[in-house]
Design a protein around this motif. Structure first.
Motif, mmCIF file in Angstrom:
data_model
loop_
_atom_site.group_PDB
_atom_site.id
_atom_site.type_symbol
_atom_site.label_atom_id
_atom_site.label_comp_id
_atom_site.label_asym_id
_atom_site.label_seq_id
_atom_site.Cartn_x
_atom_site.Cartn_y
_atom_site.Cartn_z
ATOM 1 N N ASP A 120 31.754 87.307 -55.632
ATOM 2 C CA ASP A 120 31.042 87.407 -54.366
ATOM 3 C C ASP A 120 29.603 87.054 -54.678
ATOM 4 O O ASP A 120 28.984 87.669 -55.545
ATOM 5 N N VAL A 121 29.080 86.042 -53.982
ATOM 6 C CA VAL A 121 27.737 85.542 -54.256
ATOM 7 C C VAL A 121 26.939 85.507 -52.956
ATOM 8 O O VAL A 121 27.425 85.013 -51.941
ATOM 9 N N CYS A 122 25.733 86.029 -53.012
ATOM 10 C CA CYS A 122 24.823 85.976 -51.876
ATOM 11 C C CYS A 122 23.905 84.772 -52.063
ATOM 12 O O CYS A 122 23.220 84.676 -53.083
ATOM 13 N N ALA A 123 23.914 83.857 -51.103
ATOM 14 C CA ALA A 123 23.066 82.664 -51.158
ATOM 15 C C ALA A 123 21.908 82.837 -50.175
ATOM 16 O O ALA A 123 22.126 83.085 -48.985
ATOM 17 N N ILE A 124 20.688 82.704 -50.695
ATOM 18 C CA ILE A 124 19.475 82.877 -49.883
ATOM 19 C C ILE A 124 18.702 81.560 -49.932
ATOM 20 O O ILE A 124 18.404 81.060 -51.020
ATOM 21 N N PRO A 125 18.365 80.983 -48.780
ATOM 22 C CA PRO A 125 17.633 79.714 -48.787
ATOM 23 C C PRO A 125 16.287 79.830 -49.518
ATOM 24 O O PRO A 125 15.524 80.765 -49.284
ATOM 25 N N MET A 126 16.029 78.884 -50.397
ATOM 26 C CA MET A 126 14.782 78.901 -51.171
ATOM 27 C C MET A 126 13.558 78.664 -50.289
ATOM 28 O O MET A 126 12.478 79.141 -50.609
ATOM 29 N N ASP A 127 13.721 77.954 -49.176
ATOM 30 C CA ASP A 127 12.580 77.773 -48.273
ATOM 31 C C ASP A 127 12.116 79.128 -47.724
ATOM 32 O O ASP A 127 10.920 79.367 -47.575
ATOM 33 N N PHE A 128 13.075 80.021 -47.451
ATOM 34 C CA PHE A 128 12.727 81.371 -47.003
ATOM 35 C C PHE A 128 12.014 82.131 -48.125
ATOM 36 O O PHE A 128 10.998 82.797 -47.894
ATOM 37 N N ILE A 129 12.556 82.032 -49.358
ATOM 38 C CA ILE A 129 11.935 82.706 -50.508
ATOM 39 C C ILE A 129 10.506 82.206 -50.695
ATOM 40 O O ILE A 129 9.580 82.984 -50.920
ATOM 41 N N LYS A 130 10.302 80.909 -50.592
ATOM 42 C CA LYS A 130 8.968 80.315 -50.753
ATOM 43 C C LYS A 130 7.999 80.864 -49.713
ATOM 44 O O LYS A 130 6.857 81.198 -50.031
ATOM 45 N N THR A 131 8.451 80.992 -48.480
ATOM 46 C CA THR A 131 7.611 81.557 -47.424
ATOM 47 C C THR A 131 7.219 82.990 -47.764
ATOM 48 O O THR A 131 6.059 83.383 -47.604
ATOM 49 N N CYS A 132 8.172 83.765 -48.254
ATOM 50 C CA CYS A 132 7.887 85.149 -48.652
ATOM 51 C C CYS A 132 6.907 85.202 -49.819
ATOM 52 O O CYS A 132 6.017 86.061 -49.860
ATOM 53 N N LEU A 133 7.058 84.286 -50.769
ATOM 54 C CA LEU A 133 6.159 84.253 -51.931
ATOM 55 C C LEU A 133 4.723 83.964 -51.514
ATOM 56 O O LEU A 133 3.773 84.523 -52.087
ATOM 57 N N ASP A 134 4.555 83.095 -50.521
ATOM 58 C CA ASP A 134 3.215 82.749 -50.055
ATOM 59 C C ASP A 134 2.495 83.954 -49.455
ATOM 60 O O ASP A 134 1.268 84.034 -49.498
ATOM 61 N N ASP A 135 3.265 84.907 -48.902
ATOM 62 C CA ASP A 135 2.684 86.069 -48.235
ATOM 63 C C ASP A 135 2.717 87.341 -49.071
ATOM 64 O O ASP A 135 2.197 88.363 -48.648
ATOM 65 N N ASN A 136 3.343 87.295 -50.256
ATOM 66 C CA ASN A 136 3.611 88.538 -50.962
ATOM 67 C C ASN A 136 3.369 88.383 -52.475
ATOM 68 O O ASN A 136 4.246 87.911 -53.205
ATOM 69 N N PRO A 137 2.202 88.786 -52.969
ATOM 70 C CA PRO A 137 1.890 88.651 -54.404
ATOM 71 C C PRO A 137 2.842 89.429 -55.312
ATOM 72 O O PRO A 137 3.136 88.987 -56.421
ATOM 73 N N SER A 138 3.347 90.557 -54.858
ATOM 74 C CA SER A 138 4.278 91.352 -55.663
ATOM 75 C C SER A 138 5.576 90.577 -55.913
ATOM 76 O O SER A 138 6.135 90.612 -57.017
#
Length: 160
Positions: free
Chosen positions: A109-127
C-alpha cells in the motif's frame, strides 16, 4: 494497474506523521485531499527509470527495491525501502527524471503525494524544508558509507 484502497483520514495522518507533524492544519487538510493510496502486487513497478518525478511516495505497508540498470543491461538493487519510509523525491529536487526503478517486493500500500503540492508547502514552511534537507543529507551519507564499505572488502566480498 494499481487499484485504490481506502484508508481513513486519521490513519493517513498518523502514518504520515513524520511529514504532517511539521505541517499546519491547513496543509494537512490539503495533503489529505491531494494524496492517493494505491495497491501494488509483487514485481509491479511503482515508478520506472526515466519516469518524470511527479510524486513523493510513502509506503504504508510492504517493501520495495530501488534498482538501477547498469552496464550490459544488468539490474542492480541499490536499496530497499520499507513501511514508514519516503522515496521518489530526490529526482524532483534535482530537476531530473528518475534514475532508478522502484519495484514492489511484497504486496504494498503506497501513498502518492504530488510533488508540486510538496513544493508549495516547502515554500511556506521552513520546518518542512529542514525535514527534507535532513533526509537528503542522511541518504547521501548512507550512500557514501556503503561505497566505502564496498571498496574496502576483498574481491570475494564485493562479488557476493
Amino acid at each position: 494497474m494499481a487499484r485504490k484502497k481506502s484508508y481513513s483520514q486519521d490513519s493517513l495522518l498518523q502514518f504520515l506523521s513524520l511529514l504532517t507533524s511539521r505541517m499546519t492544519e491547513a496543509q494537512q487538510s490539503a495533503l489529505l485531499a491531494q494524496c492517493v493510496v494505491r495497491y501494488y502486487h509483487i514485481g509491479q513497478v511503482i515508478s520506472g527509470e526515466g519516469d518524470v518525478a511527479s510524486h513523493l511516495f510513502f509506503i504504508l505497508k510492504g517493501v520495495a527495491k530501488i534498482s538501477i540498470c547498469g552496464d550490459a543491461n544488468r539490474w542492480q538493487t541499490v536499496r530497499l525501502v520499507k513501511s514508514g519510509e519516503y522515496f521518489g523525491y530526490r529526482a524532483y529536487f534535482a530537476d531530473q527524471l528518475h534514475l532508478a526503478s522502484y519495484i514492489a517486493m511484497t504486496d504494498m500500500d503506497v501513498c502518492a503525494i504530488p510533488m508540486d503540492f510538496i513544493k508549495t508547502c516547502l515554500d511556506d514552511n521552513p520546518s518542512l524544508k529542514d525535514f527534507f534537507l535532513k533526509r537528503l543529507a542522511q541518504g547521501l551519507w548512507q550512500s557514501d558509507y556503503r561505497f566505502v564499505c564496498l571498496i574496502q572488502k576483498h574481491l570475494r566480498g564485493r562479488m557476493a
